[in-house]
Motif scaffolding. Structure first.
Motif, mmCIF file in Angstrom:
data_model
loop_
_atom_site.group_PDB
_atom_site.id
_atom_site.type_symbol
_atom_site.label_atom_id
_atom_site.label_comp_id
_atom_site.label_asym_id
_atom_site.label_seq_id
_atom_site.Cartn_x
_atom_site.Cartn_y
_atom_site.Cartn_z
ATOM 1 N N VAL A 186 0.836 -1.202 0.000
ATOM 2 C CA VAL A 186 0.000 0.000 0.000
ATOM 3 C C VAL A 186 0.870 1.250 0.000
ATOM 4 C CG1 VAL A 186 -1.949 -1.145 1.055
ATOM 5 C CG2 VAL A 186 -0.225 -0.084 2.518
ATOM 6 N N GLN A 187 2.162 1.026 0.196
ATOM 7 C CA GLN A 187 3.162 2.088 0.086
ATOM 8 C C GLN A 187 4.290 1.578 -0.799
ATOM 9 O OE1 GLN A 187 3.995 2.307 4.316
ATOM 10 N NE2 GLN A 187 3.056 4.336 4.440
ATOM 11 N N GLY A 188 4.626 2.345 -1.823
ATOM 12 C CA GLY A 188 5.732 1.963 -2.684
ATOM 13 C C GLY A 188 7.057 1.995 -1.950
ATOM 14 N N ALA A 189 8.063 1.362 -2.536
ATOM 15 C CA ALA A 189 9.371 1.230 -1.878
ATOM 16 C C ALA A 189 9.990 2.573 -1.540
ATOM 17 C CB ALA A 189 10.314 0.417 -2.764
ATOM 18 N N VAL A 190 9.830 3.558 -2.413
ATOM 19 C CA VAL A 190 10.420 4.877 -2.166
ATOM 20 C C VAL A 190 9.760 5.532 -0.960
ATOM 21 C CG1 VAL A 190 10.796 7.182 -3.122
ATOM 22 C CG2 VAL A 190 11.053 5.158 -4.587
ATOM 23 N N ILE A 191 8.441 5.347 -0.810
ATOM 24 C CA ILE A 191 7.699 5.945 0.303
ATOM 25 C C ILE A 191 8.064 5.264 1.615
ATOM 26 C CG2 ILE A 191 5.409 6.373 1.268
ATOM 27 C CD1 ILE A 191 6.070 8.084 -1.164
ATOM 28 N N ARG A 192 8.066 3.947 1.632
ATOM 29 C CA ARG A 192 8.242 3.233 2.907
ATOM 30 C C ARG A 192 9.703 3.082 3.313
ATOM 31 N NH1 ARG A 192 6.710 -1.439 -0.564
ATOM 32 N NH2 ARG A 192 8.573 -2.733 -0.804
ATOM 33 N N ASP A 236 15.639 6.342 1.087
ATOM 34 C CA ASP A 236 16.781 6.245 0.172
ATOM 35 C C ASP A 236 17.048 4.797 -0.246
ATOM 36 O OD1 ASP A 236 17.122 8.967 0.276
ATOM 37 O OD2 ASP A 236 18.703 8.913 1.794
ATOM 38 N N GLN A 237 16.863 3.867 0.681
ATOM 39 C CA GLN A 237 17.084 2.462 0.341
ATOM 40 C C GLN A 237 16.078 1.993 -0.708
ATOM 41 O OE1 GLN A 237 16.988 -0.192 3.702
ATOM 42 N NE2 GLN A 237 17.323 -2.020 2.468
ATOM 43 N N GLY A 238 14.817 2.394 -0.532
ATOM 44 C CA GLY A 238 13.799 2.039 -1.512
ATOM 45 C C GLY A 238 14.044 2.690 -2.850
ATOM 46 N N LYS A 239 14.525 3.926 -2.827
ATOM 47 C CA LYS A 239 14.843 4.623 -4.078
ATOM 48 C C LYS A 239 15.977 3.915 -4.808
ATOM 49 C CE LYS A 239 16.005 9.209 -5.893
ATOM 50 N NZ LYS A 239 16.279 10.623 -5.541
ATOM 51 N N ARG A 275 8.879 2.858 -16.465
ATOM 52 C CA ARG A 275 7.989 3.904 -15.965
ATOM 53 C C ARG A 275 6.985 3.347 -14.956
ATOM 54 N NH1 ARG A 275 4.355 8.108 -19.592
ATOM 55 N NH2 ARG A 275 3.594 9.355 -17.833
ATOM 56 N N LEU A 276 6.469 2.148 -15.220
ATOM 57 C CA LEU A 276 5.547 1.524 -14.278
ATOM 58 C C LEU A 276 6.220 1.256 -12.942
ATOM 59 C CD1 LEU A 276 3.612 -1.046 -16.503
ATOM 60 C CD2 LEU A 276 2.624 0.898 -15.282
ATOM 61 N N ARG A 277 7.435 0.718 -12.987
ATOM 62 C CA ARG A 277 8.159 0.434 -11.745
ATOM 63 C C ARG A 277 8.415 1.720 -10.969
ATOM 64 N NH1 ARG A 277 8.025 -4.131 -9.350
ATOM 65 N NH2 ARG A 277 9.661 -3.201 -8.096
ATOM 66 N N ASP A 278 8.808 2.754 -11.662
ATOM 67 C CA ASP A 278 9.072 4.034 -10.992
ATOM 68 C C ASP A 278 7.795 4.604 -10.376
ATOM 69 O OD1 ASP A 278 11.714 3.851 -11.688
ATOM 70 O OD2 ASP A 278 11.585 5.257 -13.369
ATOM 71 N N PHE A 279 6.702 4.517 -11.121
ATOM 72 C CA PHE A 279 5.444 5.082 -10.631
ATOM 73 C C PHE A 279 4.984 4.388 -9.357
ATOM 74 C CE2 PHE A 279 0.833 4.825 -10.292
ATOM 75 C CZ PHE A 279 0.496 6.170 -10.233
ATOM 76 N N PHE A 280 4.951 3.054 -9.381
ATOM 77 C CA PHE A 280 4.435 2.336 -8.225
ATOM 78 C C PHE A 280 5.409 2.361 -7.046
ATOM 79 C CE2 PHE A 280 1.492 0.599 -11.374
ATOM 80 C CZ PHE A 280 0.301 0.722 -10.669
ATOM 81 N N THR A 301 6.386 5.035 -5.838
ATOM 82 C CA THR A 301 6.029 6.247 -5.093
ATOM 83 C C THR A 301 4.552 6.284 -4.707
ATOM 84 O OG1 THR A 301 5.628 7.476 -7.146
ATOM 85 C CG2 THR A 301 7.852 7.564 -6.231
ATOM 86 N N VAL A 302 3.820 5.202 -4.914
ATOM 87 C CA VAL A 302 2.394 5.194 -4.606
ATOM 88 C C VAL A 302 2.177 5.060 -3.102
ATOM 89 C CG1 VAL A 302 1.989 2.695 -4.729
ATOM 90 C CG2 VAL A 302 0.189 4.274 -5.445
ATOM 91 N N ASP A 303 1.089 5.618 -2.591
ATOM 92 C CA ASP A 303 0.747 5.495 -1.168
ATOM 93 C C ASP A 303 -0.767 5.651 -1.022
ATOM 94 O OD1 ASP A 303 0.501 5.462 1.562
ATOM 95 O OD2 ASP A 303 1.884 7.111 1.940
ATOM 96 N N VAL A 304 -1.435 4.542 -0.690
ATOM 97 C CA VAL A 304 -2.891 4.579 -0.485
ATOM 98 C C VAL A 304 -3.248 4.247 0.962
ATOM 99 C CG1 VAL A 304 -3.454 4.040 -2.890
ATOM 100 C CG2 VAL A 304 -3.147 2.172 -1.244
#
Length: 388
Positions: free
Chosen positions: A242-248, A251-254, A310-315, A317-320
């Protein structure tokens, strides 16, 4: 294919190994090694080929290779001293010297052909969709790399479709920019993907219905349920994040998202490239070589290199997460306990935030469950019970 040698039976279709008529559990690399040797019985299989086929070209230590060879010998009743079944050719490779009988297994009935339809979403993007089977409806939200036609005979997606569709009318679609949907679209947002799901539900005349969502489509399904609560009866969320790797993970997720993007950019369009194999192995560490190859092929056939990145990058950063407390329908949250791609903690978070959720922990390391593992049937049985 079944391979019989000594008192052993090796069935790579069912991922089954027996010795003396008794089923025995093998580690995935040991099973893959025996299949490789059985397929090439009487021939010497080089160390390089073993690394390529069993470890998908990844760097592996001599100790690890020796341990798997030793385990393979032990499984078939051989030893490094006797070498009556598996022989080491010094500085060259391995050879299965026992006589091997091959027997093809009867193929399961292929899935019937489907009528693929194309609709226009809110922004005019064409979305390909179809339906399989009869019964109460279940809509499968579009997830990573599907293809309306190629999925049916794929050794990974085919069994998934059969399991989700048994006794049901399964409605499915390819996400925008992938599969048989329009490849020329340029817009990508959570709002548009919710519109795509609604357009498919409307085209299929679904008024109130359950949704199955996996991995990246979990956020889409949750956003749809939040926007249109009157349309959704139940949610099945598998491999949730429910949270993408960059959000949760910050820097490690990025860094991980960038690394995956590099693997895709390097190997996409070349299914034999090690970078794409490394990427695929994150989804299914326990998959057979045939399953890995078929999954790589369907990924490449389903999207361009640029759209996949692009799909990988988008998801990433997702956060619902903020939407979940307001979703009141019954929810089954299922997740592999040792998922290498999306952590089990994301399923725990979803189950905590959703007011009416139950959590199913599956004993697996695969982000995409493979049909031969017990967790696959455990999950499909749970789906049947949940939707009953």
């Amino acid at each position: 294919m079944e391979y019989r040698f000594a008192d052993c039976l090796l069935d790579d279709d069912r991922h089954l190994f027996t010795r003396g008529g008794e089923a025995r559990h093998l580690e995935p690399q040991v099973f893959s090694l025996l299949v490789l040797l059985a397929r090439n019985s009487g021939q010497v299989v080089s160390k390089a080929e073993i690394i390529d086929q069993v470890w998908h070209g990844q760097i592996v230590s001599e100790a690890t290779i020796s341990a798997r060879i030793s385990a393979a010998r032990q499984a078939v009743g051989d030893t490094g001293k006797a070498q009556q079944i598996i022989r080491t050719i010094h500085r060259v490779g391995l050879q299965l010297v026992a006589e091997v009988e091959r027997q093809g297994r009867a193929q399961s009935a292929p899935m019937p052909p489907v009528q693929v339809r194309l609709l226009r979403s809110s922004d005019g993007t064409g979305i390909a969709w179809s339906e399989i089977g009869e019964g109460a409806p279940l809509l499968r939200a579009g997830h990573w790399m599907t293809h309306q036609e190629l999925d049916l005979d794929n050794p990974i997606w085919g069994p998934w479709l059969q399991g989700l569709g048994r006794g049901r009318r399964l409605v499915r679609y390819d996400p925008r920019g992938t599969g048989m949907s329009d490849r020329g679209c340029t817009d990508l947002s959570l709002e548009l993907m919710v519109d795509d799901l609604k357009a498919v539900a409307d085209a299929a005349s679904l008024a109130r219905f359950p949704i199955f969502a996996a991995s990246q489509s979990v956020s889409v399904a949750c956003a749809f349920a939040h926007r249109y609560p009157e349309r959704v009866s139940k949610l099945i969320l598998y491999g949730s994040f429910v949270q993408g790797a960059v959000i949760r993970d910050g820097d490690q997720g990025k860094a991980l998202t960038q690394a995956i993007g590099h693997w895709i950019s390097t190997g996409w369009g070349s299914p034999t490239v090690g970078a794409l194999k490394s990427f695929t192995s994150l989804f299914m560490p326990d998959a057979t070589e045939d399953q890995v190859q078929s999954f790589m092929q369907i990924q490449v056939a389903s999207a361009s290199r640029e759209w996949a990145v692009r799909l990988r990058d988008f998801f990433g950063t997702v956060d619902v997460s903020h939407l979940l407390p307001e979703i009141e329908v019954p929810v089954l949250v299922a997740h592999a306990a040792n998922d290498a791609l999306q952590p089990f903690s994301q399923a725990q978070l979803a189950a905590q935030l959703l007011p009416n959720a139950s959590l199913l922990r599956l004993d697996s390391i695969n982000h995409i469950l493979v049909p031969q593992e017990p967790a696959f049937e455990q999950f499909m049985t749970a789906v049947d019970h949940f939707l009953a």
